[in-house]
Design a protein around this motif. Sequence first.
Motif, PDB file in Angstrom:
ATOM      1  N   ASP A 155      15.754 -11.716   7.975  1.00  0.00           N
ATOM      2  CA  ASP A 155      15.313 -12.993   7.424  1.00  0.00           C
ATOM      3  C   ASP A 155      15.515 -12.968   5.909  1.00  0.00           C
ATOM      4  O   ASP A 155      14.920 -12.146   5.210  1.00  0.00           O
ATOM      5  N   THR A 156      16.390 -13.833   5.408  1.00  0.00           N
ATOM      6  CA  THR A 156      16.665 -13.865   3.970  1.00  0.00           C
ATOM      7  C   THR A 156      16.463 -15.266   3.412  1.00  0.00           C
ATOM      8  O   THR A 156      16.526 -16.264   4.128  1.00  0.00           O
ATOM      9  N   LEU A 157      16.244 -15.312   2.116  1.00  0.00           N
ATOM     10  CA  LEU A 157      16.111 -16.581   1.397  1.00  0.00           C
ATOM     11  C   LEU A 157      16.900 -16.444   0.099  1.00  0.00           C
ATOM     12  O   LEU A 157      16.660 -15.528  -0.686  1.00  0.00           O
ATOM     13  N   ASP A 158      17.862 -17.339  -0.131  1.00  0.00           N
ATOM     14  CA  ASP A 158      18.694 -17.276  -1.330  1.00  0.00           C
ATOM     15  C   ASP A 158      17.998 -17.937  -2.516  1.00  0.00           C
ATOM     16  O   ASP A 158      17.525 -19.075  -2.419  1.00  0.00           O
ATOM     17  N   ILE A 159      17.955 -17.216  -3.623  1.00  0.00           N
ATOM     18  CA  ILE A 159      17.439 -17.728  -4.899  1.00  0.00           C
ATOM     19  C   ILE A 159      18.561 -17.516  -5.911  1.00  0.00           C
ATOM     20  O   ILE A 159      18.874 -16.379  -6.258  1.00  0.00           O
ATOM     21  N   SER A 160      19.160 -18.569  -6.398  1.00  0.00           N
ATOM     22  CA  SER A 160      20.360 -18.408  -7.222  1.00  0.00           C
ATOM     23  C   SER A 160      20.081 -17.787  -8.588  1.00  0.00           C
ATOM     24  O   SER A 160      20.972 -17.227  -9.211  1.00  0.00           O
ATOM     25  N   SER A 161      18.853 -17.877  -9.059  1.00  0.00           N
ATOM     26  CA  SER A 161      18.525 -17.357 -10.390  1.00  0.00           C
ATOM     27  C   SER A 161      17.844 -15.995 -10.295  1.00  0.00           C
ATOM     28  O   SER A 161      16.760 -15.871  -9.722  1.00  0.00           O
TER      29      SER A 161
ATOM     30  N   ALA B 202       0.816  -1.215   0.000  1.00  0.00           N
ATOM     31  CA  ALA B 202       0.000   0.000   0.000  1.00  0.00           C
ATOM     32  C   ALA B 202       0.854   1.270   0.000  1.00  0.00           C
ATOM     33  O   ALA B 202       0.354   2.359  -0.304  1.00  0.00           O
ATOM     34  N   GLN B 203       2.129   1.174   0.339  1.00  0.00           N
ATOM     35  CA  GLN B 203       3.006   2.343   0.389  1.00  0.00           C
ATOM     36  C   GLN B 203       3.537   2.667  -1.004  1.00  0.00           C
ATOM     37  O   GLN B 203       3.831   1.773  -1.799  1.00  0.00           O
ATOM     38  N   SER B 204       3.702   3.957  -1.292  1.00  0.00           N
ATOM     39  CA  SER B 204       4.196   4.367  -2.608  1.00  0.00           C
ATOM     40  C   SER B 204       5.712   4.245  -2.720  1.00  0.00           C
ATOM     41  O   SER B 204       6.253   4.089  -3.814  1.00  0.00           O
ATOM     42  N   ALA B 205       6.400   4.340  -1.598  1.00  0.00           N
ATOM     43  CA  ALA B 205       7.852   4.172  -1.552  1.00  0.00           C
ATOM     44  C   ALA B 205       8.202   3.488  -0.242  1.00  0.00           C
ATOM     45  O   ALA B 205       7.474   3.606   0.749  1.00  0.00           O
ATOM     46  N   ILE B 206       9.334   2.786  -0.246  1.00  0.00           N
ATOM     47  CA  ILE B 206       9.673   1.956   0.908  1.00  0.00           C
ATOM     48  C   ILE B 206      11.120   2.196   1.315  1.00  0.00           C
ATOM     49  O   ILE B 206      11.990   2.419   0.463  1.00  0.00           O
ATOM     50  N   SER B 207      11.374   2.134   2.606  1.00  0.00           N
ATOM     51  CA  SER B 207      12.733   2.277   3.120  1.00  0.00           C
ATOM     52  C   SER B 207      13.229   0.931   3.636  1.00  0.00           C
ATOM     53  O   SER B 207      12.450  -0.008   3.821  1.00  0.00           O
ATOM     54  N   PHE B 208      14.515   0.852   3.917  1.00  0.00           N
ATOM     55  CA  PHE B 208      15.062  -0.387   4.465  1.00  0.00           C
ATOM     56  C   PHE B 208      14.508  -0.674   5.852  1.00  0.00           C
ATOM     57  O   PHE B 208      14.355  -1.827   6.242  1.00  0.00           O
ATOM     58  N   ALA B 209      14.197   0.386   6.589  1.00  0.00           N
ATOM     59  CA  ALA B 209      13.604   0.183   7.922  1.00  0.00           C
ATOM     60  C   ALA B 209      12.253  -0.519   7.804  1.00  0.00           C
ATOM     61  O   ALA B 209      11.874  -1.307   8.680  1.00  0.00           O
ATOM     62  N   ASP B 210      11.527  -0.276   6.724  1.00  0.00           N
ATOM     63  CA  ASP B 210      10.216  -0.895   6.530  1.00  0.00           C
ATOM     64  C   ASP B 210      10.322  -2.403   6.315  1.00  0.00           C
ATOM     65  O   ASP B 210       9.410  -3.152   6.664  1.00  0.00           O
ATOM     66  N   ILE B 211      11.431  -2.846   5.718  1.00  0.00           N
ATOM     67  CA  ILE B 211      11.513  -4.265   5.336  1.00  0.00           C
ATOM     68  C   ILE B 211      12.274  -5.116   6.340  1.00  0.00           C
ATOM     69  O   ILE B 211      12.367  -6.334   6.161  1.00  0.00           O
ATOM     70  N   ARG B 212      12.796  -4.535   7.410  1.00  0.00           N
ATOM     71  CA  ARG B 212      13.684  -5.271   8.294  1.00  0.00           C
ATOM     72  C   ARG B 212      13.012  -6.471   8.959  1.00  0.00           C
ATOM     73  O   ARG B 212      13.669  -7.422   9.356  1.00  0.00           O
ATOM     74  N   HIS B 213      11.690  -6.443   9.093  1.00  0.00           N
ATOM     75  CA  HIS B 213      10.984  -7.551   9.735  1.00  0.00           C
ATOM     76  C   HIS B 213      10.260  -8.440   8.722  1.00  0.00           C
ATOM     77  O   HIS B 213       9.407  -9.236   9.104  1.00  0.00           O
ATOM     78  N   HIS B 214      10.614  -8.314   7.465  1.00  0.00           N
ATOM     79  CA  HIS B 214      10.014  -9.139   6.413  1.00  0.00           C
ATOM     80  C   HIS B 214      11.108  -9.937   5.707  1.00  0.00           C
ATOM     81  O   HIS B 214      12.277  -9.548   5.702  1.00  0.00           O
ATOM     82  N   ARG B 215      10.740 -11.053   5.105  1.00  0.00           N
ATOM     83  CA  ARG B 215      11.727 -11.889   4.428  1.00  0.00           C
ATOM     84  C   ARG B 215      12.211 -11.204   3.148  1.00  0.00           C
ATOM     85  O   ARG B 215      11.421 -10.712   2.347  1.00  0.00           O
ATOM     86  N   ILE B 216      13.529 -11.226   2.956  1.00  0.00           N
ATOM     87  CA  ILE B 216      14.145 -10.628   1.775  1.00  0.00           C
ATOM     88  C   ILE B 216      14.702 -11.754   0.901  1.00  0.00           C
ATOM     89  O   ILE B 216      15.435 -12.631   1.387  1.00  0.00           O
ATOM     90  N   LEU B 217      14.363 -11.739  -0.377  1.00  0.00           N
ATOM     91  CA  LEU B 217      14.865 -12.723  -1.313  1.00  0.00           C
ATOM     92  C   LEU B 217      16.144 -12.188  -1.951  1.00  0.00           C
ATOM     93  O   LEU B 217      16.162 -11.084  -2.510  1.00  0.00           O
ATOM     94  N   LEU B 218      17.219 -12.968  -1.861  1.00  0.00           N
ATOM     95  CA  LEU B 218      18.513 -12.537  -2.379  1.00  0.00           C
ATOM     96  C   LEU B 218      18.997 -13.473  -3.480  1.00  0.00           C
ATOM     97  O   LEU B 218      18.709 -14.670  -3.466  1.00  0.00           O
ATOM     98  N   THR B 219      19.740 -12.920  -4.416  1.00  0.00           N
ATOM     99  CA  THR B 219      20.318 -13.731  -5.489  1.00  0.00           C
ATOM    100  C   THR B 219      21.622 -14.375  -5.015  1.00  0.00           C
ATOM    101  O   THR B 219      21.973 -14.304  -3.836  1.00  0.00           O
ATOM    102  N   SER B 220      22.371 -14.992  -5.937  1.00  0.00           N
ATOM    103  CA  SER B 220      23.593 -15.713  -5.561  1.00  0.00           C
ATOM    104  C   SER B 220      24.630 -14.771  -4.961  1.00  0.00           C
ATOM    105  O   SER B 220      24.625 -13.561  -5.207  1.00  0.00           O
TER     106      SER B 220
END
Length: 301
Positions: A216-222, A176-194
């Motif tokens: 909380d992160t999850l690695d996705i190699s692709s 619902a937010q038009s822009a997001i900061s890193f503080a907003d995502i700190r408690h949500h899972r972040i998907l990371l590449t290799s």
Amino acid sequence: MDLKSLNTFHRIVSLGGFNRAAEELNYAQSTVTMQIQKLEAELGVQLIERGRVFQLTEAGRLFHEQSAHIIRDVEHLQANMSDMLLGEAGSIRLGAVEPIASYHLPTILYSFLETYPKIELSVDIANSPVLADRVLKGELDMTICSAPAIGSDLYFEPIFTESLVYLIPANHPLAAQSAISFADIRHHRILLTSKTCTYRQRIELALRETCGHQVDTLDISSMSALKSYVESGLGIALVPESMATVDGTRSVARKMNDYPITVTFGILCKTANYPLKLACAKLRYHLKQAFDHSDSGNRDA
């Protein structure tokens, strides 16, 4: 067998006489006669009847028929060499990183090959370190990736800079937010590449500086698979803006408002091979034109 003499023989047959062949080839008639005599001596047979009316001997007819492919092949080879010298023929082994390989190159390369249909092209998709290593080993002629390590025997020409944006599941609380900061995502899972991905290194640095280590992160190699994982609701990803094309029903893109991250891509080749030549030079120019236009469009928007 002398190719000049062979070509002269075929011009005589095609034009029906020595005089016409001499005029077309800009030779003296004596030169044409000497070339045919030399050819006949090499073959050990008479090819052309001697007399006022031009006529092939039986051996001449057979020789003309079975040597025609040699003339065609030589002409084809000469045309190919001419095209190669002009950069309009040849082969290029190109490397590219995602998402450029999937989101930019198909359209660009279609246009390039429409313009230069005689150029053979192959595309190898990998991350920047792998592509740089393949260029150094001579396995690739050029690649589109991020800048290499300082001190390597590689030349990097920046052509395109892209911003990262958040890609979020459409039903996510932050959508619902038009822009997001890193503080907003700190408690949500972040998907990371290799771990070797240029994007990941920049994102991890930003996460450490803004969110600490408890993320909380999850690695996705692709990289190309990230969008599907986001749409399934597994988490939030930071992706290049060109990759964040969404339909609005399963995912949304949101700009970063506190820690903008950009990644610069460029053309990479061996330092010894720059400036690029022949077909590679044509592709370099085509890529620069395409990405300059793309960058201009983004600025206008």
